[in-house]
Design a protein around this motif. Structure first.
Motif, PDB file in Angstrom:
ATOM      1  N   GLY A  47       6.402  12.530  10.480  1.00 58.02           N
ATOM      2  CA  GLY A  47       6.363  13.975  10.678  1.00 58.02           C
ATOM      3  C   GLY A  47       4.977  14.541  10.686  1.00 58.02           C
ATOM      4  N   LEU A  70       9.907  21.337  12.436  1.00 60.36           N
ATOM      5  CA  LEU A  70       9.540  20.045  13.007  1.00 60.36           C
ATOM      6  C   LEU A  70      10.221  19.879  14.357  1.00 60.36           C
ATOM      7  N   ARG A 181       4.804  19.472  13.615  1.00 58.09           N
ATOM      8  CA  ARG A 181       5.088  20.817  13.115  1.00 58.09           C
ATOM      9  C   ARG A 181       4.720  21.811  14.203  1.00 58.09           C
TER      10      ARG A 181
END
Length: 191
Positions: A47, A70, A181
């Motif tokens: 992530g 995300l 993000r």
């Protein structure tokens, strides 16, 4: 002087800790697959990607707020049209005449006289009338650019949430790494 540096260092440490907590990883879910286009990106497991969308051409929502989360996937819904018919209207014109009154005065006071006369003027009169039918392309579905997010606004329970965005935000999200993000101002929720 030493006290100011200490305070600034403390604020920076708090900001770094807060930003680190917001960029946690998450697994993306599948969507329904109706008229969608999956971004051709490689899988990133932790992530930590880049690709924050800028929102330059996105219209604000009713709340006038941005969302972040995300990246899950992107979808481009193409415009869909269908052939339809409608009444055809044309202008029908004719020439007509009308009576126009004219006056002129001479003299002043009690010696003033007024002369009145009439002339006929021709004019063109047009009206719209129905004349058969015509075919046209009717829009059944408008074009939309959508981005799906996980962990919307830091809530790990809010996954697979779709937002409609402008073309600039869509392009930035499409080229961003998977699970990067993203932050943008959506034009609408859902897709």
């Amino acid at each position: 002087m030493f006290g100011k540096r200490f305070v600034v260092s403390g604020v920076i440490a708090i900001l770094i800790g807060t930003l680190g907590a917001c960029s946690g990883g998450g697994e993306g879910g599948d969507d329904d697959g109706i008229a969608w286009e999956q971004s051709d990106t490689t899988s990133g497991g932790d992530g930590s990607g880049s690709g924050s969308a800028s929102g330059q051409d996105s219209a604000p929502t009713a709340q006038d707020s941005t969302v972040h989360g995300l990246k899950d996937t992107v979808r481009h819904v193409t415009v869909k049209t269908a052939r339809a018919t409608r009444p055809r209207r044309i202008s029908k014109c004719s020439t007509a005449t009308r009576r126009v009154r004219h006056t002129s005065g001479t003299g002043t006071g009690s010696r003033r006289t007024t002369r009145t006369w009439y002339t006929s003027e021709r004019y063109r009169s047009c009206t719209e009338v129905r004349s058969g039918t015509e075919t046209y392309r009717r829009t059944v579905r408008t074009e939309k650019w959508c981005v799906g997010l996980d962990d919307v606004n830091g809530d790990r329970a809010r996954d697979d949430v779709w937002f409609q965005v402008g073309t600039t935000d869509y392009g930035a999200a499409r080229t961003a790494d998977e699970h990067a993000r993203l932050e943008f101002t959506p034009t609408a929720e859902g897709c």
